[in-house]
Scaffold this active site. Structure first.
Site, PDB file in Angstrom:
ATOM      1  N   ARG A   4       0.791  -1.279  -0.021  1.00 54.28           N
ATOM      2  CA  ARG A   4      -0.038   0.140  -0.074  1.00 54.28           C
ATOM      3  C   ARG A   4       0.980   1.285  -0.004  1.00 54.28           C
ATOM      4  O   ARG A   4       1.657   1.509   0.728  1.00 54.28           O
ATOM      5  CB  ARG A   4      -0.957   0.008   1.155  1.00 54.28           C
ATOM      6  CG  ARG A   4      -2.083   1.240   1.173  1.00 54.28           C
ATOM      7  CD  ARG A   4      -2.894   0.952   2.374  1.00 54.28           C
ATOM      8  NE  ARG A   4      -4.147   0.242   2.167  1.00 54.28           N
ATOM      9  CZ  ARG A   4      -4.259  -1.001   3.020  1.00 54.28           C
ATOM     10  NH1 ARG A   4      -3.337  -1.265   4.102  1.00 54.28           N
ATOM     11  NH2 ARG A   4      -5.264  -1.737   2.621  1.00 54.28           N
ATOM     12  N   HIS A  11       4.625 -10.671   2.010  1.00 53.66           N
ATOM     13  CA  HIS A  11       5.114  -9.658   3.012  1.00 53.66           C
ATOM     14  C   HIS A  11       6.210 -10.257   3.696  1.00 53.66           C
ATOM     15  O   HIS A  11       7.185  -9.741   4.395  1.00 53.66           O
ATOM     16  CB  HIS A  11       4.095  -9.385   4.205  1.00 53.66           C
ATOM     17  CG  HIS A  11       4.649  -8.265   4.850  1.00 53.66           C
ATOM     18  ND1 HIS A  11       4.909  -8.366   6.364  1.00 53.66           N
ATOM     19  CD2 HIS A  11       4.582  -6.979   4.826  1.00 53.66           C
ATOM     20  CE1 HIS A  11       5.145  -7.306   6.835  1.00 53.66           C
ATOM     21  NE2 HIS A  11       5.062  -6.213   5.832  1.00 53.66           N
ATOM     22  N   TYR A  16      14.605   2.409  10.353  1.00 58.58           N
ATOM     23  CA  TYR A  16      13.842   1.351  11.102  1.00 58.58           C
ATOM     24  C   TYR A  16      14.528   0.518  11.773  1.00 58.58           C
ATOM     25  O   TYR A  16      15.934  -0.042  11.361  1.00 58.58           O
ATOM     26  CB  TYR A  16      12.867   0.440  10.097  1.00 58.58           C
ATOM     27  CG  TYR A  16      11.831   1.254   9.351  1.00 58.58           C
ATOM     28  CD1 TYR A  16      11.705   2.661   9.418  1.00 58.58           C
ATOM     29  CD2 TYR A  16      11.115   0.557   8.552  1.00 58.58           C
ATOM     30  CE1 TYR A  16      10.852   3.522   8.877  1.00 58.58           C
ATOM     31  CE2 TYR A  16      10.045   1.397   7.918  1.00 58.58           C
ATOM     32  CZ  TYR A  16       9.892   2.612   8.093  1.00 58.58           C
ATOM     33  OH  TYR A  16       8.824   3.236   7.450  1.00 58.58           O
ATOM     34  N   HIS A  46      10.661  -1.703  14.524  1.00 59.55           N
ATOM     35  CA  HIS A  46      10.189  -2.536  13.508  1.00 59.55           C
ATOM     36  C   HIS A  46      10.262  -4.128  13.327  1.00 59.55           C
ATOM     37  O   HIS A  46       9.699  -4.856  12.823  1.00 59.55           O
ATOM     38  CB  HIS A  46      10.664  -1.960  12.221  1.00 59.55           C
ATOM     39  CG  HIS A  46       9.724  -2.366  10.858  1.00 59.55           C
ATOM     40  ND1 HIS A  46      10.113  -3.273   9.961  1.00 59.55           N
ATOM     41  CD2 HIS A  46       8.392  -2.082  10.637  1.00 59.55           C
ATOM     42  CE1 HIS A  46       9.246  -3.599   9.013  1.00 59.55           C
ATOM     43  NE2 HIS A  46       8.201  -2.843   9.469  1.00 59.55           N
TER      44      HIS A  46
END
Length: 802
Positions: free
Chosen positions: A426, A456, A489, A613
């Site tokens: 997205r 993912h 991250y 993360h």
């Protein structure tokens, strides 16, 4: 004989149903997320954070909120239109009730956001970083702004007059518009003026200012200052900046791919549709007459509660662009001390990375350590004559990606390069489409995720042929293979030559290319089928230990926890006496400390300079089972995505993970504890306890290790003085274990016709099985070649590796 009535039948049936859900220890996902974003805003209020960094947190809060409104509230608004609305399984709220609850929280959040922005901007102004306001321009500034408008802006903008003969235009999602009511020479009613702020122009316009200061004005304010000249004979009566946030919760697979349509073309069509979906909220900065605002609101079909007003700029993304303009003498005061990711002390960048991974596993920890070993390894493989194939999954890719350039080089050098590019990441779809086209043009085989299941996973495998033998290096991460985010991250990457993990990874890529999401793996936990059962069996093992009176502990580090089955299993573990420690950055639908339910659960969150993360799952008081993963404990990850959890088997790597997580559990500066009512509070410090910021401590550790790492020897020199040694983790004398996979079902007789496996989202959980100790096999190159000679012959003859 008594015949039961309909009511009695219903009552009897109800007894056979599952017991009603217990909502005493769970909370709504959306409200938990709003509390997380409010926690981000807390950083803007923290006076120990440099002033301009605080302004960046104000911008991050707004950016987070925009995405939340587009995706979560947009999707819930669609569901709220249904006659029979689904009910949230953590709060028992319908979609419309959730939207109501979110909208009730918004005014307080936005007031807090607006107030801290004004406070910080006022302090920056006194230091010499000044944003000009149109109502306080000096004569010199006004002259500059007018000339700039006439020379650069006026030729670009297209003012629109909206009247009964000219329909209201489509306002693009997230774009900025200047709106005003107009007073004309005729008796026409409802005249509205609109100007789109050109996205093609620099939004920040620098204004000449004294040396040592920086002054600027925003492009929309330049137009506002010259608005009277924009509409000809029409005179603006009021004026404001407006911004529409539209629903962006599109299901690409639900849109239907046209027959013979390239999937990339399908995604391009979806992206265009996102720009004109139903509005969710309207933000207004400035002052509009009630009639003007009503005209806009009615055209967008929005209720009054969906209109948010403020007196600060909309879309604070420009903040990051002015960071580089801050005068040099102010930078130390206004910004964090610059940090450069440091070399990993266990890796010699002057030697072949491949050779070093064959000798032992390597663990990278971003952003404290640089991503260079991984990037160099892939680049090295692109030119290594013994490398025959590179396979990788890509979810979010940097716009300027050294990694993708190396994949292109490898393909052009005759390697077999397979890239699974997830086009449905997205808000990164367009960038991924462009890279997919470039990779394919270079000769890479580009495939896309399975329908309905985003890929993912973060996995890369390099395969080498040495004589008749094959060797594999497998690279697995908790975050994206993205050079930009690796500096921002906090993530892990494991580089391993473990043959078992390598075989699982090879099978994973083969299954992915065939669209098979139900593969069986020995070492890897792969969603949508095998990840949640792995977690459940790990929890079950600790539950059994606790019930037997043995010490039991579970540790999770996650971005979010929303999966109801996992939440209930954690509560069951708590009731059994298992201590559960969790670091959850964002959403936690589980509430800890609820008497009789989650008393043994402890949840904390760390929000600081870097985005936390990494995902870590650890089981046992000695953490003999440690898994790193790309997956959060959210139903979308555990059941509707392709995710990977991978074990950390090397003692040194496991000790590093254990040490890093221990440091984060000690944090008493940036950490917050989750209370039983679902709110975050600062971690209490014991009397005399010193402040401990885990991110700063990890930065210092990375610097110390880099300074202590020995320099590569180029020529013989006299023995140097002893130097400090890198900080080495305390290696526990605990044998690593993995969670055994579920046993395969018994084979069916050949004569029996079996139905294809249903597309279920996850298997039923089974009781915890045995855990098997895995002794690390570290063959040298020659021994590994001999050990795999049979596999190499089989591969050459049959084309199969298993």
């Amino acid at each position: 004989m008594h015949m039961p009535s309909k009511i009695e039948k219903k009552q009897a049936a109800a007894k056979l149903r599952k017991p009603p859900r217990d909502f005493s220890y769970t909370q709504n996902r959306e409200l938990s997320w709003l509390r997380f974003d409010n926690r981000v805003l807390d950083e803007a209020f923290d006076e120990t954070v440099p002033l301009f960094e605080r302004l960046k947190f104000v911008s991050i809060f707004e950016s987070n909120l925009d995405e939340f409104l587009m995706v979560r509230v947009g999707g819930l608004s669609d569901l709220a239109e249904l006659k029979k609305q689904p009910v949230d399984n953590k709060s028992n709220m319908t979609a419309s009730e959730q939207v109501d609850a979110v909208m009730a929280e918004m005014p307080g959040l936005l007031t807090r956001w607006e107030s801290i922005f004004k406070s910080i901007e006022g302090k920056l102004d006194t230091l010499g970083v000044h944003r000009a306001h149109i109502d306080s321009l000096t004569p010199e500034e006004r002259t500059f702004v007018t000339r700039y408008f006439q020379a650069y802006v006026s030729p670009v903008i297209s003012p629109l007059v909206i009247d009964p003969r000219h329909p209201f235009p489509n306002l693009r999602n997230g774009a900025l518009y200047l709106a005003c009511g107009l007073d004309g020479a005729t008796d026409e009613e409802s005249l509205l003026g609109l100007i789109e702020i050109p996205a093609s122009m620099n939004r920040v316009v620098e204004i000449p200012s004294p040396t040592g200061t920086y002054s600027y004005i925003l492009l929309e304010d330049v137009i506002l200052a010259c608005l009277d000249s924009c509409f000809g004979s029409y005179k603006p009566l009021d004026r404001a900046l407006i911004r529409v946030t539209r629903n962006a919760d599109i299901d690409p697979d639900g849109e239907g791919v046209e027959e013979e349509e390239d999937y990339r073309q399908h995604m391009k069509r979806i992206l265009k549709k996102r720009l004109r979906l139903q509005p969710v909220v309207l933000a207004v900065s400035g002052s509009l007459e009630k009639a003007t605002l009503k005209t806009i609101r009615k055209a967008l079909e929005l209720s009054r509660r969906s209109v948010f007003t403020c007196d600060i700029p909309l879309d604070l993304g420009y903040v990051f662009g002015i960071e580089g303009k801050i005068p040099e003498h102010l930078r130390n005061e206004l910004l964090f001390t610059p940090f450069k990711p440091q070399p990993n002390p266990t890796i010699d960048m002057t030697r072949s990375i491949r050779e070093q991974v064959l000798q032992g596993d390597k663990l990278l920890f971003y952003p404290y350590e640089a991503m260079n070993p991984f990037l160099d390894l892939v680049h090295e493989a692109a030119y290594d004559p013994e490398c025959i194939s590179l396979r990788i999954t890509l979810y979010r890719v940097a716009k300027q990606s050294r990694l993708c350039e190396s994949l292109i080089d490898a393909a052009e050098n005759g390697k077999e390069v397979t890239v699974l590019m997830e086009l449905r990441a997205r808000f990164d779809e367009q960038n991924n489409i462009e890279w997919a086209e470039r990779l394919e043009e270079a000769g890479c085989t580009v495939i896309y995720g399975s329908e309905g299941f985003k890929c993912h996973s973060k996995i890369c495998q390099l395969t080498y042929r040495e004589g008749m033998a094959l060797t594999r290096l497998t690279l697995l991460g908790t975050g994206n293979f993205n050079e930009k985010t690796a500096k921002l991250y906090s993530d892990f990457m494991l580089m391993t030559a473990h043959p078992g993990i390598g075989e699982d990874a090879n099978l994973f890529f083969r299954n992915l290319s065939l669209g098979n999401l139900r593969g069986d793996y020995r070492f890897l936990g792969v969603a949508p089928v095998g990840l949640k059962p792995l977690i459940m069996r790990g929890l079950d093992r600790e539950i059994q230990r606790a019930l037997a009176g043995e010490p039991a502990r579970v540790f999770f580090k996650l971005n979010s926890l929303t999966d109801r089955e996992v939440i209930d299993k954690i509560a069951e573990a708590s009731c059994a006496g298992v201590r559960v420690d969790m670091i959850i950055r964002g959403i936690s639908c589980l509430k800890p400390g609820v008497p009789g339910k989650t008393e043994n659960v402890h949840v904390r969150s760390i929000v600081g300079r870097f985005l936390e993360h990494a995902r870590v799952y650890a089981f046992g008081v000695d953490s003999d089972m440690i898994y790193l993963s790309s997956a959060d404990m959210m139903t979308r990850n555990t059941e509707h995505r392709v995710e990977i959890a991978f074990p950390v088997l090397d003692p040194t790597c496991r000790a590093l993970v254990h040490e890093y997580m221990g440091m984060q559990l000690r944090d008493n500066v940036k950490a917050r504890s989750l209370t039983s009512d679902g709110t975050w509070v600062p971690v209490e410090r014991a009397e005399g306890e010193k402040p401990f910021n885990s991110q700063e401590a990890l930065l210092e550790r990375a610097y110390r290790n880099a300074e202590a790492a020995p320099e590569p020897v180029i020529e013989a020199k006299p023995a140097p003085e002893p130097e400090p040694q890198p900080v080495a983790p305390k290696v526990q004398e605990v044998q690593a274990t993995v969670i055994e996979p579920e046993p395969a079902p018994a084979p069916q007789p050949e004569s029996q016709v079996t139905k294809p496996a249903p597309e279920t989202s996850a298997r039923r959980d089974k009781p915890a099985g045995k855990t098997k100790a895995i002794e690390r096999h570290r063959p040298g190159r020659v021994r590994m070649g001999l050990g795999l000679i049979g596999l190499g012959l089989k591969t050459l003859i049959t084309g199969k590796t298993k």
